[in-house]
Motif scaffolding. Structure first.
Motif, PDB file in Angstrom:
ATOM      1  N   VAL A   1       0.828  -1.200   0.000  1.00  0.00           N
ATOM      2  CA  VAL A   1       0.000   0.000   0.000  1.00  0.00           C
ATOM      3  C   VAL A   1       0.867   1.257   0.000  1.00  0.00           C
ATOM      4  CG1 VAL A   1      -1.901  -1.132   1.226  1.00  0.00           C
ATOM      5  CG2 VAL A   1      -0.159   0.121   2.531  1.00  0.00           C
ATOM      6  N   ILE A   2       0.269   2.338  -0.444  1.00  0.00           N
ATOM      7  CA  ILE A   2       0.855   3.666  -0.285  1.00  0.00           C
ATOM      8  C   ILE A   2      -0.177   4.502   0.472  1.00  0.00           C
ATOM      9  CG2 ILE A   2       0.037   4.414  -2.570  1.00  0.00           C
ATOM     10  CD1 ILE A   2       2.613   6.183  -2.690  1.00  0.00           C
ATOM     11  N   ALA A   3       0.269   5.150   1.529  1.00  0.00           N
ATOM     12  CA  ALA A   3      -0.625   5.954   2.358  1.00  0.00           C
ATOM     13  C   ALA A   3      -0.087   7.375   2.438  1.00  0.00           C
ATOM     14  CB  ALA A   3      -0.737   5.352   3.756  1.00  0.00           C
ATOM     15  N   ARG A   4      -0.978   8.336   2.290  1.00  0.00           N
ATOM     16  CA  ARG A   4      -0.610   9.740   2.450  1.00  0.00           C
ATOM     17  C   ARG A   4      -1.212  10.236   3.756  1.00  0.00           C
ATOM     18  NH1 ARG A   4       1.779  10.997  -2.164  1.00  0.00           N
ATOM     19  NH2 ARG A   4       1.258   9.738  -3.986  1.00  0.00           N
ATOM     20  N   VAL A   5      -0.406  10.958   4.542  1.00  0.00           N
ATOM     21  CA  VAL A   5      -0.842  11.374   5.871  1.00  0.00           C
ATOM     22  C   VAL A   5      -0.225  12.722   6.221  1.00  0.00           C
ATOM     23  CG1 VAL A   5       1.063  10.201   7.079  1.00  0.00           C
ATOM     24  CG2 VAL A   5      -1.106  10.600   8.276  1.00  0.00           C
ATOM     25  N   THR A   6      -0.957  13.507   6.995  1.00  0.00           N
ATOM     26  CA  THR A   6      -0.444  14.760   7.547  1.00  0.00           C
ATOM     27  C   THR A   6      -0.659  14.718   9.049  1.00  0.00           C
ATOM     28  OG1 THR A   6      -0.981  15.972   5.525  1.00  0.00           O
ATOM     29  CG2 THR A   6      -0.635  17.281   7.521  1.00  0.00           C
ATOM     30  N   PHE A   7       0.423  14.661   9.811  1.00  0.00           N
ATOM     31  CA  PHE A   7       0.325  14.698  11.262  1.00  0.00           C
ATOM     32  C   PHE A   7       0.099  16.145  11.700  1.00  0.00           C
ATOM     33  CE2 PHE A   7       3.047  10.929  10.464  1.00  0.00           C
ATOM     34  CZ  PHE A   7       2.181   9.970  10.972  1.00  0.00           C
ATOM     35  N   ARG A   8      -0.741  16.315  12.746  1.00  0.00           N
ATOM     36  CA  ARG A   8      -1.176  17.654  13.127  1.00  0.00           C
ATOM     37  C   ARG A   8      -0.885  17.933  14.608  1.00  0.00           C
ATOM     38  NH1 ARG A   8      -7.133  17.709  11.293  1.00  0.00           N
ATOM     39  NH2 ARG A   8      -6.977  19.892  11.852  1.00  0.00           N
ATOM     40  N   ALA A   9      -1.471  18.996  15.119  1.00  0.00           N
ATOM     41  CA  ALA A   9      -1.134  19.516  16.453  1.00  0.00           C
ATOM     42  C   ALA A   9      -1.231  18.464  17.554  1.00  0.00           C
ATOM     43  CB  ALA A   9      -2.025  20.712  16.787  1.00  0.00           C
ATOM     44  N   ALA A  10      -2.292  17.676  17.570  1.00  0.00           N
ATOM     45  CA  ALA A  10      -2.482  16.699  18.650  1.00  0.00           C
ATOM     46  C   ALA A  10      -1.512  15.522  18.553  1.00  0.00           C
ATOM     47  CB  ALA A  10      -3.921  16.187  18.647  1.00  0.00           C
ATOM     48  N   HIS A  11      -0.740  15.435  17.481  1.00  0.00           N
ATOM     49  CA  HIS A  11       0.222  14.342  17.301  1.00  0.00           C
ATOM     50  C   HIS A  11       1.635  14.743  17.737  1.00  0.00           C
ATOM     51  CE1 HIS A  11      -2.776  13.589  13.866  1.00  0.00           C
ATOM     52  NE2 HIS A  11      -3.128  12.861  14.904  1.00  0.00           N
ATOM     53  N   GLU A  12       1.793  15.968  18.215  1.00  0.00           N
ATOM     54  CA  GLU A  12       3.120  16.493  18.539  1.00  0.00           C
ATOM     55  C   GLU A  12       3.705  15.827  19.780  1.00  0.00           C
ATOM     56  OE1 GLU A  12       5.106  20.891  18.343  1.00  0.00           O
ATOM     57  OE2 GLU A  12       3.199  20.698  19.419  1.00  0.00           O
ATOM     58  N   GLY A  13       4.985  15.474  19.701  1.00  0.00           N
ATOM     59  CA  GLY A  13       5.744  14.966  20.850  1.00  0.00           C
ATOM     60  C   GLY A  13       6.721  16.055  21.250  1.00  0.00           C
ATOM     61  N   ALA A  14       7.990  15.914  20.805  1.00  0.00           N
ATOM     62  CA  ALA A  14       8.943  17.017  20.964  1.00  0.00           C
ATOM     63  C   ALA A  14       8.446  18.185  20.120  1.00  0.00           C
ATOM     64  CB  ALA A  14      10.326  16.574  20.513  1.00  0.00           C
ATOM     65  N   PRO A  15       8.778  19.415  20.510  1.00  0.00           N
ATOM     66  CA  PRO A  15       8.265  20.574  19.770  1.00  0.00           C
ATOM     67  C   PRO A  15       8.515  20.476  18.263  1.00  0.00           C
ATOM     68  CG  PRO A  15       9.351  21.299  21.775  1.00  0.00           C
ATOM     69  CD  PRO A  15       9.606  19.813  21.655  1.00  0.00           C
ATOM     70  N   GLY A  16       7.426  20.607  17.503  1.00  0.00           N
ATOM     71  CA  GLY A  16       7.528  20.601  16.053  1.00  0.00           C
ATOM     72  C   GLY A  16       7.663  19.234  15.418  1.00  0.00           C
ATOM     73  N   ARG A  17       7.608  18.168  16.223  1.00  0.00           N
ATOM     74  CA  ARG A  17       7.804  16.819  15.696  1.00  0.00           C
ATOM     75  C   ARG A  17       6.661  15.902  16.113  1.00  0.00           C
ATOM     76  NH1 ARG A  17      14.163  15.656  17.198  1.00  0.00           N
ATOM     77  NH2 ARG A  17      14.996  17.544  16.229  1.00  0.00           N
ATOM     78  N   CYS A  18       6.366  14.945  15.267  1.00  0.00           N
ATOM     79  CA  CYS A  18       5.360  13.954  15.603  1.00  0.00           C
ATOM     80  C   CYS A  18       5.894  13.021  16.688  1.00  0.00           C
ATOM     81  CB  CYS A  18       4.993  13.150  14.352  1.00  0.00           C
ATOM     82  SG  CYS A  18       3.643  11.989  14.614  1.00  0.00           S
ATOM     83  N   HIS A  19       5.050  12.650  17.621  1.00  0.00           N
ATOM     84  CA  HIS A  19       5.406  11.725  18.691  1.00  0.00           C
ATOM     85  C   HIS A  19       5.742  10.356  18.094  1.00  0.00           C
ATOM     86  CE1 HIS A  19       4.922   9.128  22.189  1.00  0.00           C
ATOM     87  NE2 HIS A  19       4.980  10.213  22.953  1.00  0.00           N
ATOM     88  N   GLY A  20       6.802   9.734  18.588  1.00  0.00           N
ATOM     89  CA  GLY A  20       7.225   8.435  18.072  1.00  0.00           C
ATOM     90  C   GLY A  20       6.180   7.346  18.235  1.00  0.00           C
ATOM     91  N   GLY A  21       5.384   7.409  19.311  1.00  0.00           N
ATOM     92  CA  GLY A  21       4.337   6.410  19.513  1.00  0.00           C
ATOM     93  C   GLY A  21       3.219   6.537  18.491  1.00  0.00           C
ATOM     94  N   ILE A  22       2.942   7.761  18.054  1.00  0.00           N
ATOM     95  CA  ILE A  22       1.948   7.977  17.003  1.00  0.00           C
ATOM     96  C   ILE A  22       2.455   7.351  15.705  1.00  0.00           C
ATOM     97  CG2 ILE A  22       0.769   9.717  15.594  1.00  0.00           C
ATOM     98  CD1 ILE A  22      -0.310   9.650  18.417  1.00  0.00           C
ATOM     99  N   VAL A  23       3.730   7.555  15.406  1.00  0.00           N
ATOM    100  CA  VAL A  23       4.321   6.972  14.194  1.00  0.00           C
ATOM    101  C   VAL A  23       4.250   5.447  14.250  1.00  0.00           C
ATOM    102  CG1 VAL A  23       6.457   6.709  12.846  1.00  0.00           C
ATOM    103  CG2 VAL A  23       5.831   8.954  13.775  1.00  0.00           C
ATOM    104  N   ALA A  24       4.564   4.868  15.411  1.00  0.00           N
ATOM    105  CA  ALA A  24       4.530   3.409  15.551  1.00  0.00           C
ATOM    106  C   ALA A  24       3.114   2.871  15.362  1.00  0.00           C
ATOM    107  CB  ALA A  24       5.085   2.994  16.919  1.00  0.00           C
ATOM    108  N   GLY A  25       2.128   3.534  15.992  1.00  0.00           N
ATOM    109  CA  GLY A  25       0.737   3.104  15.833  1.00  0.00           C
ATOM    110  C   GLY A  25       0.268   3.248  14.392  1.00  0.00           C
ATOM    111  N   PHE A  26       0.673   4.315  13.744  1.00  0.00           N
ATOM    112  CA  PHE A  26       0.341   4.542  12.337  1.00  0.00           C
ATOM    113  C   PHE A  26       0.924   3.421  11.473  1.00  0.00           C
ATOM    114  CE2 PHE A  26       2.018   6.409   8.336  1.00  0.00           C
ATOM    115  CZ  PHE A  26       0.815   6.618   7.677  1.00  0.00           C
TER     116      PHE A  26
END
Length: 196
Positions: free
Chosen positions: A87-112
């Motif tokens: 598969v190919i998936a397109r995604v945009t992580f947003r404000a509620a996905h933030e971990g470190a400032p300006g970055r997506c949380h690693g747990g969100i990436v793992a769940g995704f």
């Protein structure tokens, strides 16, 4: 509900606005919890994995799947389509996905990744469950711009299905994943995928 989460995390708000929101959400929660409990119907679980998808077709999903289901309040709202043996998936992580400032949380990436790897099962027509998931974070995962995730079937060994994938910002690989999905014994006799 997802937009509300991004708004609460991503914007300043007066205490009075948050108090009003709390009251409204409590009322809504009480109304929802008065209904009968629900759960997914397990009947026909393996029948879901018989989709005959052409290149570029949208991959069917459970509506309430946590990270990718369109009805899930925690969904990252990906667009998932067949791409070769995956598969190919397109995604945009947003404000509620933030971990470190300006970055997506690693747990969100793992769940995704776990959900998108699970979507590969819909392409190869195999029911299975996550047995092992490994993520290598190469670079920070940015927020507020479209990223592309490509996941694929690599092969099998008995009941073990081997899947891999990458999350990319343009041509730059941000994260890589390797996984082993395990087929229930009841599904093994129904295996029909031929990568040729």
């Amino acid at each position: 509900m997802r937009q509300l989460g991004h708004d609460v995390v991503g914007h300043e708000a007066a205490d009075s606005v948050l108090d009003d929101l709390t009251d409204a959400l409590r009322r809504s929660s009480q109304a929802l919890s008065a209904g009968a409990p629900r759960s997914r119907n397990n009947a026909g679980f393996h029948d879901r994995w018989t989709a005959d998808l052409a290149e570029g077709d949208q991959v069917p999903n459970w509506d309430d799947r946590p990270f990718s289901g369109p009805c899930s309040p925690w969904s990252v709202e990906p667009d998932i389509r067949r791409h070769r043996e995956g598969v190919i998936a397109r995604v945009t992580f947003r404000a509620a996905h933030e971990g470190a400032p300006g970055r997506c949380h690693g747990g969100i990436v793992a769940g995704f990744f776990d959900d998108i790897l699970g979507s590969v099962l819909g392409v190869i027509g195999e029911g299975a469950f996550t047995g092992e998931l490994t993520i290598r974070y190469e670079l920070p995962v940015p927020l507020h711009r479209e990223l592309v995730c490509i996941c694929r079937y690599e092969g099998r060994e008995g009941r073990k299905l081997f899947l891999t994938g990458e999350l990319c910002d343009g041509d730059v690989v941000l994260c890589r994943t390797k996984s082993i999905f395990i087929q229930p014994k009841s599904a093994l006799s129904q295996s029909t995928f031929d990568p040729a």
